[in-house]
Design an enzyme around this catalytic site. Structure first.
Site, PDB file in Angstrom:
ATOM      1  N   CYS A  44       0.780  -1.279   0.194  1.00 45.50           N
ATOM      2  CA  CYS A  44       0.093   0.063  -0.044  1.00 45.50           C
ATOM      3  C   CYS A  44       1.025   1.184   0.159  1.00 45.50           C
ATOM      4  O   CYS A  44       1.230   1.916   0.896  1.00 45.50           O
ATOM      5  CB  CYS A  44      -1.046  -0.003   1.203  1.00 45.50           C
ATOM      6  SG  CYS A  44      -1.652  -1.735   1.228  1.00 45.50           S
ATOM      7  N   ALA A  45       1.530   1.422  -1.097  1.00 53.33           N
ATOM      8  CA  ALA A  45       2.492   2.217  -1.101  1.00 53.33           C
ATOM      9  C   ALA A  45       2.714   3.965  -1.201  1.00 53.33           C
ATOM     10  O   ALA A  45       3.424   4.495  -0.462  1.00 53.33           O
ATOM     11  CB  ALA A  45       3.325   2.122  -2.543  1.00 53.33           C
ATOM     12  N   PRO A  56       1.766   7.606   0.003  1.00 49.39           N
ATOM     13  CA  PRO A  56       2.517   8.678  -0.938  1.00 49.39           C
ATOM     14  C   PRO A  56       3.862   8.344  -1.405  1.00 49.39           C
ATOM     15  O   PRO A  56       4.516   9.299  -2.155  1.00 49.39           O
ATOM     16  CB  PRO A  56       2.221   9.900  -0.024  1.00 49.39           C
ATOM     17  CG  PRO A  56       2.419   9.381   1.317  1.00 49.39           C
ATOM     18  CD  PRO A  56       1.744   7.977   1.423  1.00 49.39           C
ATOM     19  N   GLY A  57       4.640   7.378  -0.859  1.00 43.96           N
ATOM     20  CA  GLY A  57       5.942   7.061  -1.174  1.00 43.96           C
ATOM     21  C   GLY A  57       7.221   7.059  -0.437  1.00 43.96           C
ATOM     22  O   GLY A  57       8.133   6.712  -0.848  1.00 43.96           O
ATOM     23  N   CYS A  88      -0.495   3.580  11.720  1.00 43.05           N
ATOM     24  CA  CYS A  88      -0.030   4.455  12.393  1.00 43.05           C
ATOM     25  C   CYS A  88      -1.437   4.701  13.274  1.00 43.05           C
ATOM     26  O   CYS A  88      -2.003   5.975  13.461  1.00 43.05           O
ATOM     27  CB  CYS A  88      -0.180   5.932  11.499  1.00 43.05           C
ATOM     28  SG  CYS A  88      -1.127   6.411  10.391  1.00 43.05           S
TER      29      CYS A  88
END
Length: 494
Positions: free
Chosen positions: A231-232, A234-235, A357
């Site tokens: 689930c990449a 924002p990178g 998070c």
């Protein structure tokens, strides 16, 4: 003005519960995500104060603005770092500034406080010592930690060396230290802003919370490996993985949202990442046994979560709609477990890191516990023995993070590794030991864990290298030929 218009739109959607604040910000396609996130979070935190000021000055009536737009503008004008717009909008707000400032001053006098922060309820106040440091990850694809330290020193910053304890993170303006846990991480005072700095714009540094750096750091894929970031977007974690891989190997990065993936592509380009293969695809719909994934050995899974660990979302409320909250957490946990089980089904997988998070055990320890029960051929790896906050009992091999104990956002990390010849492997994060699942399960246990009949075979072939499997086939073939020869000899002798 685009910043304020988009921020107002996000606040309105969040108020109507059309999505989590973090998700709405990342979906906004705004160029500077960090700036947008900070503005929206702080405006929301001071929302009741801003609303009282706006209503007492009749700002909406005189400007024809809507409440959410007025809030973000008034926040930056009175409480933030100043308006970041020009033209008629700025002129209009400057015209009303004296009345707005007077209203703020009256509120302070009435409540007998001197600081803006003290106007907030005690549960959501942030005192100077509680503010999170500014963490800066050095992008080793473009530079070195030593070069960045030298550049910052020439830029007027004072380098205090490597930190040895959390107290060393209490820094004055223009002071910075090197983190004691992550070698490529620098720590600055809370209000240090790098968004317009050359090092940031050139991709030499990444603005990333320390806790968010843990998943890639702990997964630690070697150069040349095949890795999935499930689930990449924002990178930031993808760019960290690429740096650890030294841009060698293959990094498969998935995200279902095309807009977020486009933003991520820009970020990776700036960071100098060239080993990525982006896919606008649902990770759950990937085929683990596809030939293109046969060499994948490492997976980073940071699925959608409640975001409850983000400091700006911790409003101290008692959750009046607790039933709705619990229902949402149950739905998220179910999705997270599906992602985790899917990730563990890749036949060549050696290690998977799971992170959120979130501060809720439903999304953290409970998901890991259920996963281990369903996948007894995997076990937890104990992480960073010196880390001050551990997973809840009995999963103390995992890590937790929080503003008070680790000076970061709230976070959770677990590292799962496949059973096998683990004694022969070099383990950089700690000695592996079994957890509450039965050590080295029996064949019946493997059958219970397997969603299909083929999966146990796939698991076993991962433990032994593929060439060995081929050699085994050759050996079995030779034994068959010998048996045939012996049979033929007996017949001829008869």
């Amino acid at each position: 003005m685009a910043l304020y218009l988009k921020a107002a739109e996000i606040l309105e959607k969040a108020e109507k519960k059309q999505g989590a604040l973090k998700t709405l910000v990342y979906d906004s396609e705004y160029v500077n995500i960090k700036q947008m996130f900070a503005l929206v979070c702080e405006t929301q935190r001071f929302s009741s104060i801003l609303e009282e000021i706006i209503e007492s000055t009749k700002l909406l009536k005189q400007t024809k603005m809507r409440m959410h737009l007025a809030k973000v503008l008034v926040y930056d004008l009175l409480l933030g770092q100043g308006l970041k717009c020009g033209g008629s909008w700025k002129a209009m707000m400057m015209k009303h500034r004296p009345r707005l400032q007077a209203a703020l001053a009256r509120m302070k006098v009435k409540q007998k406080v001197s600081k803006n922060e003290d106007l907030l309820p005690t549960s959501v106040q942030r005192h100077a010592g509680d503010q999170l440091p500014r963490y800066v990850r050095v992008n080793t694809l473009k530079t070195t930690i030593e070069d960045v330290v030298d550049y910052c020193k020439r830029d007027g910053f004072s380098y205090l060396g490597q930190a040895s304890r959390l107290d060393d993170f209490t820094l004055k303006e223009k002071e910075f230290v090197r983190d004691m846990d992550l070698p490529e991480l620098l720590v600055f005072s809370p209000k240090t802003d790098f968004h317009d700095h050359f090092l940031y714009k050139a991709g030499h540094i990444i603005l990333q919370d320390k806790a968010s750096c843990l998943p890639a750091h702990l997964l630690n894929p070697p150069p040349g490996s095949q890795v999935i970031d499930a689930c990449a977007a924002p990178g930031n974690k993808s760019s960290h993985l690429a740096a650890l891989m030294k841009n060698r190997g293959r990094l498969f990065a998935f995200d279902l949202d095309a807009k977020r993936l486009a933003t991520m592509s820009t970020l990776l380009l700036r960071a100098g990442v060239i080993c990525q293969q982006l896919a606008n695809q649902d990770f759950l719909k990937t085929e683990p046994n596809s030939p293109q994934y046969k060499d994948v050995e490492y997976i980073l899974l940071d699925p959608s979560c409640s975001g409850s660990g983000m400091v700006c979302l911790q409003d101290g409320s008692s959750s009046a709609d607790s039933e709705a909250t619990q229902a949402r957490l149950a739905s998220l946990a179910s999705f997270q477990l599906r992602c985790l089980n899917h990730g563990l089904s890749f036949p060549g997988l050696k290690r998977l890191v799971y992170s959120t998070c979130s501060i809720h055990s439903q999304e953290n320890e409970e998901v890991i516990s259920a996963c281990l029960q369903q996948n007894p051929h995997f076990r937890l790896v104990p992480l960073l023995s010196q880390w001050p906050e551990r997973g809840l009992q009995p999963l103390t091999q995992c890590l937790r993070a929080s503003p008070t104990k680790t000076r970061t956002h709230g976070f959770f990390v677990a590292l799962l590794e496949k059973h096998g010849d683990s004694g022969k492997k070099q383990n950089s994060v700690g000695q592996i030991r079994d957890v509450f699942v039965t050590p080295r399960c029996s064949s019946t246990c493997e059958k219970k864990a397997a969603p299909t009949e083929e999966q146990p075979e796939a698991i076993e072939t991962d433990v032994n290298p593929i060439p060995d499997a081929g050699q085994a086939d050759v050996k079995s073939g030779k034994r068959k030929k010998k048996k045939k020869k012996k049979a033929a000899t007996r017949e001829s002798s008869v």
